[in-house]
Enzyme design. Structure first.
Site, PDB file in Angstrom:
ATOM      1  N   ASP A  13      12.179 -27.082  20.963  1.00 52.68           N
ATOM      2  CA  ASP A  13      12.704 -25.775  21.472  1.00 52.68           C
ATOM      3  C   ASP A  13      12.891 -26.259  23.045  1.00 52.68           C
ATOM      4  OD1 ASP A  13      13.747 -24.464  18.993  1.00 52.68           O
ATOM      5  OD2 ASP A  13      11.867 -23.687  19.471  1.00 52.68           O
ATOM      6  N   LYS A  16      15.906 -30.004  24.236  1.00 50.13           N
ATOM      7  CA  LYS A  16      16.700 -32.111  24.384  1.00 50.13           C
ATOM      8  C   LYS A  16      17.478 -32.018  24.729  1.00 50.13           C
ATOM      9  CE  LYS A  16      14.261 -31.821  20.473  1.00 50.13           C
ATOM     10  NZ  LYS A  16      13.102 -31.094  20.423  1.00 50.13           N
ATOM     11  N   GLY A  40      18.461 -26.665  16.713  1.00 50.54           N
ATOM     12  CA  GLY A  40      19.356 -26.817  17.250  1.00 50.54           C
ATOM     13  C   GLY A  40      19.525 -26.675  18.940  1.00 50.54           C
ATOM     14  N   HIS A  41      20.561 -27.135  19.228  1.00 52.94           N
ATOM     15  CA  HIS A  41      20.520 -28.228  20.731  1.00 52.94           C
ATOM     16  C   HIS A  41      21.859 -27.321  21.793  1.00 52.94           C
ATOM     17  CE1 HIS A  41      18.782 -32.007  19.852  1.00 52.94           C
ATOM     18  NE2 HIS A  41      18.015 -30.717  19.348  1.00 52.94           N
ATOM     19  N   GLN A 228      13.371 -31.245  16.304  1.00 54.61           N
ATOM     20  CA  GLN A 228      12.231 -30.323  16.535  1.00 54.61           C
ATOM     21  C   GLN A 228      11.247 -30.603  17.574  1.00 54.61           C
ATOM     22  OE1 GLN A 228      13.828 -31.371  13.115  1.00 54.61           O
ATOM     23  NE2 GLN A 228      14.725 -29.790  13.074  1.00 54.61           N
TER      24      GLN A 228
HETATM   25  P1  IMP Z   1      11.851 -25.779   8.649  1.00 55.96           P
HETATM   26  O1  IMP Z   1      11.404 -27.716   9.329  1.00 55.96           O
HETATM   27  O2  IMP Z   1      13.010 -25.273   8.475  1.00 55.96           O
HETATM   28  O3  IMP Z   1      11.125 -26.364   7.341  1.00 55.96           O
HETATM   29  O4  IMP Z   1      10.340 -24.881   8.772  1.00 55.96           O
HETATM   30  C1  IMP Z   1       8.469 -25.305   9.408  1.00 55.96           C
HETATM   31  C2  IMP Z   1       8.586 -25.198  10.971  1.00 55.96           C
HETATM   32  O5  IMP Z   1       9.029 -25.617  11.933  1.00 55.96           O
HETATM   33  C3  IMP Z   1       8.729 -23.285  10.797  1.00 55.96           C
HETATM   34  O6  IMP Z   1       7.486 -23.825  11.579  1.00 55.96           O
HETATM   35  C4  IMP Z   1       9.854 -23.651  11.823  1.00 55.96           C
HETATM   36  O7  IMP Z   1       9.844 -22.837  12.687  1.00 55.96           O
HETATM   37  C5  IMP Z   1       9.330 -25.381  12.792  1.00 55.96           C
HETATM   38  N1  IMP Z   1      11.142 -25.200  13.656  1.00 55.96           N
HETATM   39  C6  IMP Z   1      12.145 -26.234  12.178  1.00 55.96           C
HETATM   40  N2  IMP Z   1      12.490 -26.693  12.993  1.00 55.96           N
HETATM   41  C7  IMP Z   1      11.975 -26.599  14.419  1.00 55.96           C
HETATM   42  C8  IMP Z   1      13.190 -26.511  15.810  1.00 55.96           C
HETATM   43  O8  IMP Z   1      14.202 -26.840  15.779  1.00 55.96           O
HETATM   44  N3  IMP Z   1      12.591 -26.377  16.764  1.00 55.96           N
HETATM   45  C9  IMP Z   1      11.285 -25.228  17.104  1.00 55.96           C
HETATM   46  N4  IMP Z   1      11.242 -24.940  15.710  1.00 55.96           N
HETATM   47  C10 IMP Z   1      11.387 -25.941  14.392  1.00 55.96           C
END
Ligand code: IMP
Length: 430
Positions: A13, A16, A40-41, A228
């Site tokens: 977050d 980017k 999410g961008h 991420q």
């Molecule tokens: P998952 O990717 O949905 O399996 O989530 C695993 C961990 O990564 C959790 O703590 C999510 O909140 C975090 N996470 C996954 N995608 C994002 C992102 O785009 N931004 C911030 N945190 C993320």
């Protein structure tokens, strides 16, 4: 620079999307290499009426807003067909052409049982839940590693998809009914729901690894769009509170098929403070009025899930680790405007662990959750910086803070962001 990788420096977050949208102007190819619709961008661009348009993208590369840029969803991504087709439909409805989009035939498909298993597994973990985005990401990568996943080329072939689905669902339904005690899923229902999406996706399917490699070989400039962030990397991140892919810079090569020798520049995006969503240790977290203030000023709510983000001071120790493991060439420091008005601003420059002072980030949860940050404090600045475009015009205290971060991390901060819009950007070198 020809080929540039953009990664999130910390726990995601970092905004980017804005940098990627900016850099895409100058690139021929924009590649998304990993993750899925957990990302999410948000990209804000000026419109013809003098206002601004906001686009929220999850899987489609941010380069899509540049009509002449080839946009690639590469091998390392896991793709939820309904979510992806929904995004394409929404973009087309707003007049964005998606003709230059290519999706790797090797992309793994996120299927309804992945989403269901993500939810059931989080429930089963109870207090130890990871706080996933609930998008089926972990279970989809699990199937990929177990070599039972269904990939894009199989998905867009109706006969093959029906066969593979029947084969995989047999085991998944055993798991769902016998281990988790829920109803089995129906293959017919899944097919009925997903075949129209497969139809819609078929024209985009491509051998993207070769396409990108040939583009690079012929001198085209490639931008690798990270999703991420580094501390969520399954190996280098704060395991087990991580995602299931490789969002750090090395992942760009694995997930795309371009060798490390082809990368010229690696930029990490960080905020001027730190945020995290989901569970896991966060040493500089301010679970108090200060954290609430940062959240409100920075509008720190998830693009994908709407969850309020945990907020805290900039964690220099984590950022320095990120710089080391990514081999960063540049840092992009964002959200500097959010820090306006704080009497003082802090950055963690060490941790105290078991009574000892350490400067190297322990990426395992066991040690990290026992670390207490040791801060360096800076005088704040009351001036609004959101309309400043030249570094030298920033308040002196803001400059001191920026330079201290740069010096501590050992990577030049070449770009700063002072607001959401494209133009609210300060370039320090040309
Ligand atoms: P998952 O990717 O949905 O399996 O989530 C695993 C961990 O990564 C959790 O703590 C999510 O909140 C975090 N996470 C996954 N995608 C994002 C992102 O785009 N931004 C911030 N945190 C993320």
């Amino acid at each position: 620079m020809a080929n540039t990788v953009v990664v999130g420096a910390m726990w995601g977050d970092e905004s980017k999307g804005k940098l990627i949208d900016f850099l895409a102007h100058d690139k021929d190819v924009v590649v998304r290499w990993g993750g899925g619709s957990n990302a999410g961008h948000t990209v804000v661009v000026p419109n013809a009426e003098g206002g601004e348009d906001e686009y929220k993208l999850h899987l489609v590369p941010s380069g899509i807003l540049h009509p002449n840029t080839l946009c690639v969803v590469a091998d390392g991504v896991v793709l939820d067909p309904a979510s992806f087709v929904g995004e394409l439909t929404a973009l087309k409805a707003r007049g964005v052409t998606c003709e230059n989009l290519k999706v790797s035939g090797n992309v793994h498909i996120v299927l309804p049982y992945h989403v269901l298993l993500d939810e059931l597994e989080e429930k089963r973990k109870g207090k130890r839940a990871l706080g996933t985005t609930g998008r089926g990401i972990g279970p989809a990568y699990q199937d990929k590693a177990a070599r039972v996943g269904i990939r894009m080329r199989e998905f867009v072939d109706p006969t093959l998809f029906a066969e593979r689905l029947a084969e995989v669902l047999e085991f998944k339904n055993e798991l769902l009914t016998k281990i988790y005690g829920v109803q089995p899923l129906s293959a017919e229902k899944i097919l009925a729901e997903l075949l129209p999406h497969a139809e819609a996706l078929r024209p985009y399917v491509d051998d993207t690894a070769l396409r990108v490699a040939y583009a690079a070989r012929s001198g085209k400039k490639v931008l690798f769009e990270g999703a991420q962030a580094t501390l969520l990397d399954i190996d280098l991140g704060t395991y087990p509170y991580v995602t299931s892919s490789h969002p750090s810079a090395g992942g760009a090569c694995i997930g795309t098929g371009l060798g490390p020798t082809q990368i010229d520049q690696i930029i990490a995006v960080t905020k001027s403070y730190t945020t995290r969503v989901g569970a896991g240790a966060f040493p500089t977290e301010q679970n108090n009025a200060l954290g609430d203030l940062i959240r409100e000023r920075g509008a720190e709510y998830g693009t994908t899930t709407g969850r309020p983000r945990r907020c805290g001071w900039l964690d220099g120790v984590a950022l320095r680790y990120s710089a080391l493991v990514n081999g960063l060439t540049d840092l992009y420091l964002g959200h500097l405007d959010v820090l306006t008005g704080f009497e003082e601003v802090k950055m963690a420059v060490a941790y105290r662990l078991n009574g000892e002072e350490i400067v190297d980030f322990p990426s395992d949860q066991g040690r990290l959750c026992r670390c207490e940050p040791i801060y360096k404090t800076f005088a704040g600045w009351p001036e609004d910086v959101s309309e400043i475009r030249e570094y030298a015009k920033l308040p002196e205290n803001a400059q001191k803070y920026v330079e201290a971060v740069e010096e501590y991390v050992g990577v030049p901060i070449t770009t700063l962001s002072v607001g959401r819009r494209r133009d609210q950007t300060i370039f320090r070198e040309g």
